[in-house]
Design a protein around this motif. Sequence first.
Motif, PDB file in Angstrom:
ATOM      1  N   GLY A 126     -11.215  50.897  94.628  1.00 18.95           N
ATOM      2  CA  GLY A 126     -11.796  51.159  93.318  1.00 18.95           C
ATOM      3  C   GLY A 126     -11.102  50.387  92.224  1.00 18.95           C
ATOM      4  N   ALA A 127     -11.915  49.807  91.327  1.00 22.08           N
ATOM      5  CA  ALA A 127     -11.358  49.131  90.161  1.00 22.08           C
ATOM      6  C   ALA A 127     -10.886  50.181  89.162  1.00 22.08           C
ATOM      7  N   PRO A 128      -9.912  49.843  88.324  1.00 22.39           N
ATOM      8  CA  PRO A 128      -9.453  50.804  87.322  1.00 22.39           C
ATOM      9  C   PRO A 128     -10.588  51.246  86.399  1.00 22.39           C
ATOM     10  N   GLN A 129     -10.691  52.535  86.155  1.00 22.47           N
ATOM     11  CA  GLN A 129     -11.651  53.086  85.205  1.00 22.47           C
ATOM     12  C   GLN A 129     -10.857  53.637  84.031  1.00 22.47           C
ATOM     13  N   LEU A 130     -10.723  52.826  83.011  1.00 24.01           N
ATOM     14  CA  LEU A 130      -9.905  53.167  81.860  1.00 24.01           C
ATOM     15  C   LEU A 130     -10.793  53.266  80.626  1.00 24.01           C
ATOM     16  N   ASP A 131     -10.463  54.164  79.747  1.00 26.05           N
ATOM     17  CA  ASP A 131     -11.241  54.383  78.534  1.00 26.05           C
ATOM     18  C   ASP A 131     -10.770  53.418  77.455  1.00 26.05           C
ATOM     19  N   VAL A 132     -11.369  52.223  77.460  1.00 31.40           N
ATOM     20  CA  VAL A 132     -11.035  51.207  76.460  1.00 31.40           C
ATOM     21  C   VAL A 132     -12.333  50.742  75.798  1.00 31.40           C
ATOM     22  N   PRO A 133     -12.240  50.129  74.625  1.00 34.74           N
ATOM     23  CA  PRO A 133     -13.466  49.747  73.904  1.00 34.74           C
ATOM     24  C   PRO A 133     -14.342  48.737  74.632  1.00 34.74           C
ATOM     25  N   VAL A 134     -13.728  47.784  75.339  1.00 34.99           N
ATOM     26  CA  VAL A 134     -14.493  46.709  75.985  1.00 34.99           C
ATOM     27  C   VAL A 134     -14.182  46.719  77.482  1.00 34.99           C
ATOM     28  N   GLN A 135     -15.141  47.140  78.280  1.00 37.03           N
ATOM     29  CA  GLN A 135     -14.953  47.263  79.732  1.00 37.03           C
ATOM     30  C   GLN A 135     -15.744  46.164  80.441  1.00 37.03           C
ATOM     31  N   LEU A 136     -15.019  45.163  80.928  1.00 39.76           N
ATOM     32  CA  LEU A 136     -15.642  43.988  81.542  1.00 39.76           C
ATOM     33  C   LEU A 136     -15.013  43.730  82.916  1.00 39.76           C
ATOM     34  N   ASN A 137     -14.900  44.791  83.721  1.00 39.90           N
ATOM     35  CA  ASN A 137     -14.170  44.627  84.982  1.00 39.90           C
ATOM     36  C   ASN A 137     -14.965  44.948  86.234  1.00 39.90           C
ATOM     37  N   VAL A 138     -16.170  45.527  86.135  1.00 38.79           N
ATOM     38  CA  VAL A 138     -16.897  45.894  87.353  1.00 38.79           C
ATOM     39  C   VAL A 138     -18.305  45.308  87.402  1.00 38.79           C
ATOM     40  N   ASN A 139     -18.557  44.274  86.612  1.00 38.62           N
ATOM     41  CA  ASN A 139     -19.810  43.510  86.687  1.00 38.62           C
ATOM     42  C   ASN A 139     -21.052  44.358  86.438  1.00 38.62           C
ATOM     43  N   GLU A 140     -20.910  45.369  85.587  1.00 39.30           N
ATOM     44  CA  GLU A 140     -22.079  46.157  85.210  1.00 39.30           C
ATOM     45  C   GLU A 140     -22.963  45.361  84.252  1.00 39.30           C
ATOM     46  N   ASN A 141     -24.232  45.736  84.203  1.00 34.22           N
ATOM     47  CA  ASN A 141     -25.125  45.208  83.185  1.00 34.22           C
ATOM     48  C   ASN A 141     -24.831  45.948  81.883  1.00 34.22           C
ATOM     49  N   PRO A 142     -24.483  45.241  80.813  1.00 36.56           N
ATOM     50  CA  PRO A 142     -24.119  45.947  79.579  1.00 36.56           C
ATOM     51  C   PRO A 142     -25.315  46.531  78.838  1.00 36.56           C
ATOM     52  N   TYR A 143     -26.518  46.143  79.260  1.00 33.40           N
ATOM     53  CA  TYR A 143     -27.724  46.624  78.594  1.00 33.40           C
ATOM     54  C   TYR A 143     -28.374  47.713  79.441  1.00 33.40           C
ATOM     55  N   GLY A 144     -28.456  48.912  78.914  1.00 33.85           N
ATOM     56  CA  GLY A 144     -29.043  50.019  79.651  1.00 33.85           C
ATOM     57  C   GLY A 144     -30.549  49.861  79.807  1.00 33.85           C
ATOM     58  N   PRO A 145     -31.156  50.721  80.631  1.00 33.92           N
ATOM     59  CA  PRO A 145     -32.611  50.688  80.789  1.00 33.92           C
ATOM     60  C   PRO A 145     -33.308  50.866  79.447  1.00 33.92           C
ATOM     61  N   SER A 146     -34.477  50.260  79.300  1.00 34.61           N
ATOM     62  CA  SER A 146     -35.243  50.353  78.061  1.00 34.61           C
ATOM     63  C   SER A 146     -35.720  51.780  77.842  1.00 34.61           C
ATOM     64  N   PRO A 147     -36.029  52.146  76.597  1.00 37.56           N
ATOM     65  CA  PRO A 147     -36.546  53.497  76.333  1.00 37.56           C
ATOM     66  C   PRO A 147     -37.785  53.824  77.159  1.00 37.56           C
ATOM     67  N   ALA A 148     -38.670  52.849  77.338  1.00 41.87           N
ATOM     68  CA  ALA A 148     -39.875  53.098  78.141  1.00 41.87           C
ATOM     69  C   ALA A 148     -39.510  53.385  79.588  1.00 41.87           C
ATOM     70  N   ALA A 149     -38.543  52.628  80.120  1.00 43.87           N
ATOM     71  CA  ALA A 149     -38.114  52.857  81.499  1.00 43.87           C
ATOM     72  C   ALA A 149     -37.432  54.211  81.626  1.00 43.87           C
ATOM     73  N   VAL A 150     -36.605  54.571  80.649  1.00 45.84           N
ATOM     74  CA  VAL A 150     -35.922  55.863  80.677  1.00 45.84           C
ATOM     75  C   VAL A 150     -36.938  56.995  80.697  1.00 45.84           C
ATOM     76  N   ALA A 151     -37.965  56.886  79.873  1.00 47.18           N
ATOM     77  CA  ALA A 151     -38.990  57.933  79.811  1.00 47.18           C
ATOM     78  C   ALA A 151     -39.739  58.040  81.134  1.00 47.18           C
ATOM     79  N   ASP A 152     -40.067  56.893  81.722  1.00 44.02           N
ATOM     80  CA  ASP A 152     -40.794  56.903  82.996  1.00 44.02           C
ATOM     81  C   ASP A 152     -39.922  57.466  84.116  1.00 44.02           C
ATOM     82  N   ILE A 153     -38.653  57.078  84.134  1.00 41.43           N
ATOM     83  CA  ILE A 153     -37.734  57.605  85.149  1.00 41.43           C
ATOM     84  C   ILE A 153     -37.580  59.116  84.989  1.00 41.43           C
TER      85      ILE A 153
END
Length: 370
Positions: free
Chosen positions: A19-46
Motif C-alpha cells: 500500500g502507498a502512504p495515505q496521508l492527509d495533505v493538500p495535494v495527493q499525487l501518489n496513487v495515479n487517481e483521476n483528479p476529476y470525479g464523476p460528472s453530476p449526471a453520472a453521479v445521479a445515474d449511478i
Amino acid sequence: MPATFPPLREELQGIEPYGAPQLDVPVQLNVNENPYGPSPAAVADIAAAVAAAAGTLNRYPDREFTELRTGLAAYLNTDGGSGITPEMVWAANGSNEVMLQLLQAFGGPGRTALSFAPTYSMYPEYARDSNTTWVVGHREGDFSLDLHHARALIAEHQPHVVLLPSPNNPTGTALPPEVVGVLCEALAALPHGGILVVDEAYGEFRREGTPSALELLPVHRNLVVSRTMSKAFALAGARLGYFAAAKEICDAIRVVRLPYHLSAVTQATAIAALRHAPELLGRVDDLRRERDECVRWLRGQGLQVADSDANFAFFGTFADRHAVWQGLLDRGVLIRETGPDGWLRVSIGTPEEMTAFRDALTEVMKENEA
C-alpha cells in the motif's frame, strides 16, 4: 517452545502489507487517481442504479454479470478492440483480483510467472499468493524491453504466464505491437503453451498513435488484455477491473472465481458509468495535455523523464530521492517513491495541483543545491 501465533504461512511472516502512504495533505499525487470525479449526471445515474439494485439485495447478483460484460465489450470495441463479444470479457473487483484470478487459473505450484523490472510491485505478490514461482528479468536503460533478453528468459524458464503492463507502471512506457506479437508467439511455442497478459490499466491515456494490444486479440489466442475503470473512468472507489481474451480463457477463470464475486451494487455502478463513458472520459485529453506539460517542465529542470503514455510522470535521478520526497511532503505535496533508486513518480492532477507540485519541487531542488 510456544508456537508462533497466529500460524501464518512461513513465507508471509514479517512482510508488510502492500500500500502507498495515505496521508492527509493538500495535494495527493501518489496513487495515479483521476483528479476529476464523476460528472453530476453520472453521479445521479449511478445513484439511481444503486437504489434500484438495493431493492434486490435479498437475492444473489447475476453470477455471469451478462449486462456488464455486454457494456464492457461494446466500450472496448470503441477503444482499440474489434469484434470483441461479451463472452470474451471477464470482470472482477479491481484489476488486482483479475490478475490474481489469472494466476490462480494458469499459475500455481510447479508453474512460473515472468515479468521485467521495473514493473508493478504487486505482480510478485500475486505470484506469492497463488504459490507461483516468480521470475523477473530487466528492462533497458530507457525502460524499453529487449526482445532478445525477453525471448531468452522465456526459453530458459518456460513460464505459463507473462505479465507486462502497457503503459508500464511505474515508468509509463508503452509496449510496441511487435513486442506483444513476438512474445505471444514465443509463449505459444512452449510445450505447455503460455499466456501473455498485457495490463492496460492506463491504456486510455496513451498518446496519439500508440496502439492498444486489443488490436492483436484476433491474431493471438493466448493474449489477455486487462483494463480498469479506476483510472480514466474516475471510479477507483468502485473497484471494477476487467479483461478481454479468447472465450476459452474467460471460461477457465470461472473455475477459480468465488461464487457471485461481483456484487449487484458493483455491477449497477459500472453499468451506469458505461452509459456516461463519453463525459467520464472527457477529462482524459485534459490529463494528457497536463502530463505532456509536466514532462516538458521536468526535462527543462535538467531531470531525466521517461516517455509517458500514462497519467503519471517518472523522473529523476536524485542522489537522495527520499530527501526530495520528504521535502515535497513537508510542503504539502505527496508523490510516490517507487522504482529504481533515484527515481520518483508523480500522478497528474489538476492544473492547480500541478502548479503546487512544480513550485514545491523548485524549492526542494534549490534547497538541496545550497
